[in-house]
Design a protein around this motif. Sequence first.
Motif, PDB file in Angstrom:
ATOM      1  N   TRP A 125     -35.366 -42.823  95.895  1.00  0.00           N
ATOM      2  CA  TRP A 125     -36.686 -42.486  96.431  1.00  0.00           C
ATOM      3  C   TRP A 125     -37.446 -41.779  95.300  1.00  0.00           C
ATOM      4  O   TRP A 125     -36.941 -40.846  94.675  1.00  0.00           O
ATOM      5  N   ASN A 126     -38.663 -42.196  95.040  1.00  0.00           N
ATOM      6  CA  ASN A 126     -39.533 -41.569  94.037  1.00  0.00           C
ATOM      7  C   ASN A 126     -40.763 -40.977  94.714  1.00  0.00           C
ATOM      8  O   ASN A 126     -41.326 -41.592  95.628  1.00  0.00           O
ATOM      9  N   TYR A 127     -41.189 -39.820  94.216  1.00  0.00           N
ATOM     10  CA  TYR A 127     -42.380 -39.156  94.731  1.00  0.00           C
ATOM     11  C   TYR A 127     -43.357 -38.931  93.577  1.00  0.00           C
ATOM     12  O   TYR A 127     -43.059 -38.191  92.625  1.00  0.00           O
ATOM     13  N   PHE A 128     -44.506 -39.578  93.661  1.00  0.00           N
ATOM     14  CA  PHE A 128     -45.562 -39.459  92.660  1.00  0.00           C
ATOM     15  C   PHE A 128     -46.727 -38.658  93.249  1.00  0.00           C
ATOM     16  O   PHE A 128     -46.908 -38.602  94.468  1.00  0.00           O
ATOM     17  N   ILE A 129     -47.557 -38.088  92.372  1.00  0.00           N
ATOM     18  CA  ILE A 129     -48.748 -37.367  92.831  1.00  0.00           C
ATOM     19  C   ILE A 129     -49.924 -37.725  91.926  1.00  0.00           C
ATOM     20  O   ILE A 129     -49.743 -38.070  90.748  1.00  0.00           O
ATOM     21  N   THR A 130     -51.109 -37.656  92.492  1.00  0.00           N
ATOM     22  CA  THR A 130     -52.312 -37.916  91.712  1.00  0.00           C
ATOM     23  C   THR A 130     -52.492 -36.859  90.618  1.00  0.00           C
ATOM     24  O   THR A 130     -52.067 -35.710  90.755  1.00  0.00           O
ATOM     25  N   LYS A 131     -53.127 -37.280  89.533  1.00  0.00           N
ATOM     26  CA  LYS A 131     -53.351 -36.402  88.387  1.00  0.00           C
ATOM     27  C   LYS A 131     -54.334 -35.274  88.744  1.00  0.00           C
ATOM     28  O   LYS A 131     -55.141 -35.423  89.663  1.00  0.00           O
ATOM     29  N   PRO A 132     -54.297 -34.174  88.008  1.00  0.00           N
ATOM     30  CA  PRO A 132     -55.212 -33.068  88.316  1.00  0.00           C
ATOM     31  C   PRO A 132     -56.685 -33.486  88.290  1.00  0.00           C
ATOM     32  O   PRO A 132     -57.491 -32.945  89.043  1.00  0.00           O
TER      33      PRO A 132
END
Length: 210
Positions: A125-132
């Motif tokens: 499972w991978n968790y990505f987030i939007t850039k600042p």
Amino acid sequence: MSFSNVQSRPGQQPRHGQVFKPESRGQFCVDGVNAQCPLQSWHVNGLESGKFFPAAVGGLRDPLAPDDVANVAPPADGKIASAGQAFAAVLDEQSAERWHKHPVKPGQSLDFQWSYHAIHLTRRWNYFITKPDWNPNQPLSRAQFEAEPFHKVELTAQPYWSHNDALTPPDPTIHQVRLPERKGYHVVLAVWEVADTGNAFYQVIDFDFG
């Protein structure tokens, strides 16, 4: 288990899995929290496309487990939230005000909980987030997300056909995740990657960092 082998009742699509806590964008549609988003539970469980995001092409092998099934092409930019599934295209609508958001704090520890309607042998499972500096009024694209996941959970047993027990996730699957430092509105993309098919399941969750 392959997509084609999943059993479903007449008139229903195959179901697979989703993030149900904190509620994903799709789950909030099912719950009626997100307006003008008429999705049913099976839509949210079936957001399936190629694994290895942010890769954009198919035919790739897993560096950790090269005997796993090669990927098919992951969803195109602008269709990440829907995993490229036409029945869920409403999820790709994107603006700063379109979706209900979970209030959170930077660095907060949060349990992400997955439920499954068809179990697949799992690699990670991978968790990505939007850039600042992402633009919430533009479609979700690879350029909007950090290239590396901020949290990853991997199952290392291989080859997959000899390790059914080790690669079968518990239901529910709960990951304790520490959120990155962010301010304001951000999107987390959670991706469940399957070992024995070329696919993964895509879930986006909307957060307001206060």
